[in-house]
Design a protein around this motif. Structure first.
Motif, PDB file in Angstrom:
ATOM      1  N   ALA A 185     -15.453  12.538  23.697  1.00  0.00           N
ATOM      2  CA  ALA A 185     -16.133  11.261  24.424  1.00  0.00           C
ATOM      3  C   ALA A 185     -16.851  12.119  25.420  1.00  0.00           C
ATOM      4  CB  ALA A 185     -14.994  10.324  24.688  1.00  0.00           C
ATOM      5  N   GLY A 186     -16.442  13.021  25.976  1.00  0.00           N
ATOM      6  CA  GLY A 186     -17.247  13.325  27.372  1.00  0.00           C
ATOM      7  C   GLY A 186     -16.264  12.858  28.404  1.00  0.00           C
ATOM      8  N   SER A 187     -16.503  11.666  28.880  1.00  0.00           N
ATOM      9  CA  SER A 187     -15.899  11.056  29.781  1.00  0.00           C
ATOM     10  C   SER A 187     -15.185   9.665  29.233  1.00  0.00           C
ATOM     11  CB  SER A 187     -16.709  10.852  31.076  1.00  0.00           C
ATOM     12  OG  SER A 187     -17.733   9.904  30.802  1.00  0.00           O
ATOM     13  N   GLY A 188     -14.653   8.910  30.161  1.00  0.00           N
ATOM     14  CA  GLY A 188     -13.944   7.764  29.495  1.00  0.00           C
ATOM     15  C   GLY A 188     -14.764   6.643  29.915  1.00  0.00           C
ATOM     16  N   VAL A 189     -14.248   5.477  30.544  1.00  0.00           N
ATOM     17  CA  VAL A 189     -14.776   4.225  30.808  1.00  0.00           C
ATOM     18  C   VAL A 189     -16.284   4.503  31.571  1.00  0.00           C
ATOM     19  CG1 VAL A 189     -13.796   3.809  33.130  1.00  0.00           C
ATOM     20  CG2 VAL A 189     -14.476   1.919  31.453  1.00  0.00           C
ATOM     21  N   LEU A 190     -16.159   5.618  32.288  1.00  0.00           N
ATOM     22  CA  LEU A 190     -17.619   6.041  33.045  1.00  0.00           C
ATOM     23  C   LEU A 190     -18.567   6.294  31.970  1.00  0.00           C
ATOM     24  CD1 LEU A 190     -19.059   7.242  35.264  1.00  0.00           C
ATOM     25  CD2 LEU A 190     -18.043   9.447  34.962  1.00  0.00           C
ATOM     26  N   GLY A 191     -18.452   7.048  31.036  1.00  0.00           N
ATOM     27  CA  GLY A 191     -19.519   7.048  29.919  1.00  0.00           C
ATOM     28  C   GLY A 191     -19.773   6.071  29.248  1.00  0.00           C
ATOM     29  N   ASP A 192     -18.759   5.407  29.076  1.00  0.00           N
ATOM     30  CA  ASP A 192     -18.630   4.169  28.008  1.00  0.00           C
ATOM     31  C   ASP A 192     -19.316   3.144  28.531  1.00  0.00           C
ATOM     32  OD1 ASP A 192     -18.093   2.956  25.560  1.00  0.00           O
ATOM     33  OD2 ASP A 192     -15.836   2.822  25.856  1.00  0.00           O
ATOM     34  N   LEU A 193     -18.719   2.220  29.644  1.00  0.00           N
ATOM     35  CA  LEU A 193     -19.213   1.166  30.146  1.00  0.00           C
ATOM     36  C   LEU A 193     -20.027   1.548  31.521  1.00  0.00           C
ATOM     37  CD1 LEU A 193     -15.944  -1.032  29.783  1.00  0.00           C
ATOM     38  CD2 LEU A 193     -17.934  -0.373  28.313  1.00  0.00           C
ATOM     39  N   GLY A 194     -19.658   2.505  32.376  1.00  0.00           N
ATOM     40  CA  GLY A 194     -20.317   2.904  33.417  1.00  0.00           C
ATOM     41  C   GLY A 194     -21.760   3.286  33.014  1.00  0.00           C
ATOM     42  N   SER A 195     -22.190   4.059  31.902  1.00  0.00           N
ATOM     43  CA  SER A 195     -23.410   4.308  31.693  1.00  0.00           C
ATOM     44  C   SER A 195     -24.395   3.142  31.387  1.00  0.00           C
ATOM     45  CB  SER A 195     -23.348   5.315  30.472  1.00  0.00           C
ATOM     46  OG  SER A 195     -23.095   4.541  29.179  1.00  0.00           O
ATOM     47  N   HIS A 196     -23.975   1.890  30.910  1.00  0.00           N
ATOM     48  CA  HIS A 196     -24.783   1.052  30.837  1.00  0.00           C
ATOM     49  C   HIS A 196     -25.124   0.352  32.052  1.00  0.00           C
ATOM     50  CE1 HIS A 196     -24.529  -0.497  26.661  1.00  0.00           C
ATOM     51  NE2 HIS A 196     -23.302  -0.241  26.479  1.00  0.00           N
ATOM     52  N   HIS A 197     -24.254   0.446  33.210  1.00  0.00           N
ATOM     53  CA  HIS A 197     -24.751   0.089  34.364  1.00  0.00           C
ATOM     54  C   HIS A 197     -25.543   1.112  35.193  1.00  0.00           C
ATOM     55  CE1 HIS A 197     -21.822  -3.567  34.891  1.00  0.00           C
ATOM     56  NE2 HIS A 197     -22.696  -3.757  33.979  1.00  0.00           N
ATOM     57  N   ILE A 198     -25.243   2.375  35.030  1.00  0.00           N
ATOM     58  CA  ILE A 198     -26.206   3.246  35.386  1.00  0.00           C
ATOM     59  C   ILE A 198     -27.651   3.311  35.092  1.00  0.00           C
ATOM     60  CG2 ILE A 198     -26.693   5.830  35.736  1.00  0.00           C
ATOM     61  CD1 ILE A 198     -23.448   6.102  35.673  1.00  0.00           C
ATOM     62  N   ASP A 199     -27.824   2.929  33.822  1.00  0.00           N
ATOM     63  CA  ASP A 199     -29.016   3.003  33.172  1.00  0.00           C
ATOM     64  C   ASP A 199     -29.854   1.486  33.846  1.00  0.00           C
ATOM     65  OD1 ASP A 199     -31.343   3.844  31.204  1.00  0.00           O
ATOM     66  OD2 ASP A 199     -30.720   1.532  30.617  1.00  0.00           O
TER      67      ASP A 199
END
Ligand SMILES: NC(=O)c1ccc[n+]([C@@H]2O[C@H](COP(=O)([O-])OP(=O)(O)OC[C@H]3O[C@@H](n4cnc5c(N)ncnc54)[C@H](O)[C@@H]3O)[C@@H](O)[C@H]2O)c1
Length: 375
Positions: A185-199
């Motif tokens: 996965a790389g990271s957990g909720v960070l890459g999964d859900l956090g990435s949506h908000h970063i983008d």
């Protein structure tokens, strides 16, 4: 369909996102203007033969394949759509781009920024269309928010604020998955859900994070537990953007009573906006009079409503995938570009650098700079 421009699609994966992307392709036939190429669902790949065959039949794919290389080798396939776990994005997408196929890949692009950069580099050098599936960009309300910010209705932007809260890790029936494994996965909720908000912060603010100060944590499945997980299930980050704006972002998989709460706020010198995914057809806005108003975004002028139903008829979360598929196919048909509305692999890579900086900051207990490589 006779004589109409079509694009053969091969899909890698068939689970949650396999379903949403298949719905997207299905809907293109109804909602896309007739000059947009129609998708032909040629082949779908997966490991579990029974579930794959069920997906093939239900979603309308012509054939199921047990080796993704068959998709790369198929001359009737021009677009490879990767909806598999993060670790299986990299090799098939690079192979597809090198074979001259357009590429569409779920977020996060890869388990880390280095691999994401490689995917962007190969796709760009191959000259194919590339899109990272940040479907938030296809909420009509967030496109309106971006337009309002660009037109100066919020003035100078000072704040981006978001939280993405689910409780999936608290389920008694929780089973370990690829999402818990760092390599996959790389990271957990960070890459999964956090990435949506970063983008979406980059999309709304038209500015890139340059510094991150963050904390990540594992709340359930700590070492010693049977359900031991390696990836974060909660994080909070402060981001400083190039334009001076400050971002406060958090996400969690252990957020008590939240099923899927996803909220976004932006404040500027002349006004503020608020968006909640549970109320996705509205954008809240307050200007200098400080009075909050609810804007129903599905009105005349919205880029998507006109393709669906008469103004005001509500759209849903899954419809963002139809908008996204239509956008990709239109770009392949020469009717527009992926950027700036869609996320290109460059956007996927930039987001991955922010995710990696958050991981570094949390590990070192210090602010991390975000640096980007360019092509
Ligand atoms: N855009 C969005 O809103 C959104 C939402 C959810 C997931 N995603 C992304 O979509 C991708 C897929 O997530 P999902 O929720 O659809 O997955 P999922 O957890 O529903 O299913 C993953 C499937 O892949 C299979 N699998 C695991 N390892 C594999 C391997 N090495 N080779 C082949 N198959 C393997 C599993 O058995 C499972 O069937 C991820 O990148 C995820 O981040 C995006």
């Amino acid at each position: 369909m006779t004589g109409r421009n079509t694009v053969g699609v091969g899909m890698i994966g068939h689970a949650f996102m396999g379903k949403t992307h298949s719905i997207g392709y299905r809907d293109v036939a109804v909602i896309a203007p007739l000059d947009v190429p129609r998708p032909r669902l040629k082949a779908i790949y997966g490991r579990d033969t029974a579930r794959l065959e069920e997906a093939r039949e239900r979603y309308g794919w012509e054939r199921a394949v047990s080796d993704w290389k068959e998709i790369i080798d198929d001359p009737d396939i021009q677009l490879v759509d990767n909806v598999g776990p993060n670790s299986i994005h990299v090799e098939p997408i690079i192979a597809a781009a090198l074979a001259g196929k357009h590429v569409y890949c779920e977020k996060p692009l890869a388990p880390d920024a280095t691999q994401s950069f490689e995917m962007w580099k190969v796709a760009r050098e191959a000259g194919v269309k590339h899109m990272c599936a940040f479907n938030y960009r296809f909420f009509p309300a967030l496109q309106l928010a971006r337009q309002m910010i660009q037109e100066g209705e919020l003035g100078d932007i000072y704040h981006f604020r978001s939280n993405f809260l689910v409780s999936s890790s608290l389920s008694e029936n929780r089973v370990k998955s690829w999402r818990d494994d760092k390599t996959l996965a790389g990271s957990g909720v960070l890459g999964d859900l956090g990435s949506h908000h970063i983008d979406i912060s980059r999309f709304l603010l038209s500015s890139d994070p340059v510094r991150a100060t963050a904390v990540t944590g594992i709340a359930v499945g700590k070492a010693g537990d049977q359900q031991r997980i390696e990836t974060d299930d909660l994080f909070a980050a402060l981001l400083t953007y190039e334009n001076g704006a400050l971002g406060v972002l958090e996400a969690s998989r252990v957020a008590g009573g939240n099923m899927v709460t996803s909220r976004i706020e932006v404040d500027g010198s002349r006004g503020s906006i608020r968006f909640s995914m549970q109320n996705l057809n509205e954008l809240e806005y307050a200007g200098t009079d400080k009075i909050w108003r609810r804007i129903n975004v599905l009105r005349d002028g919205d880029p998507y409503q006109k393709n669906w139903l008469p103004p005001g008829h509500p759209l849903g979360w899954v419809d963002t995938f139809s908008h996204e598929a239509m956008h990709m196919l239109a770009a392949i048909g020469g009717l527009g570009e992926i950027a700036p509305i869609g996320a290109t692999f460059r956007d996927g890579y930039y987001c991955a650098e922010v995710v990696d900086a958050i991981v570094r900051s949390a590990a070192e207990g210090a602010t991390a700079n975000v640096t980007y490589r360019n092509l």
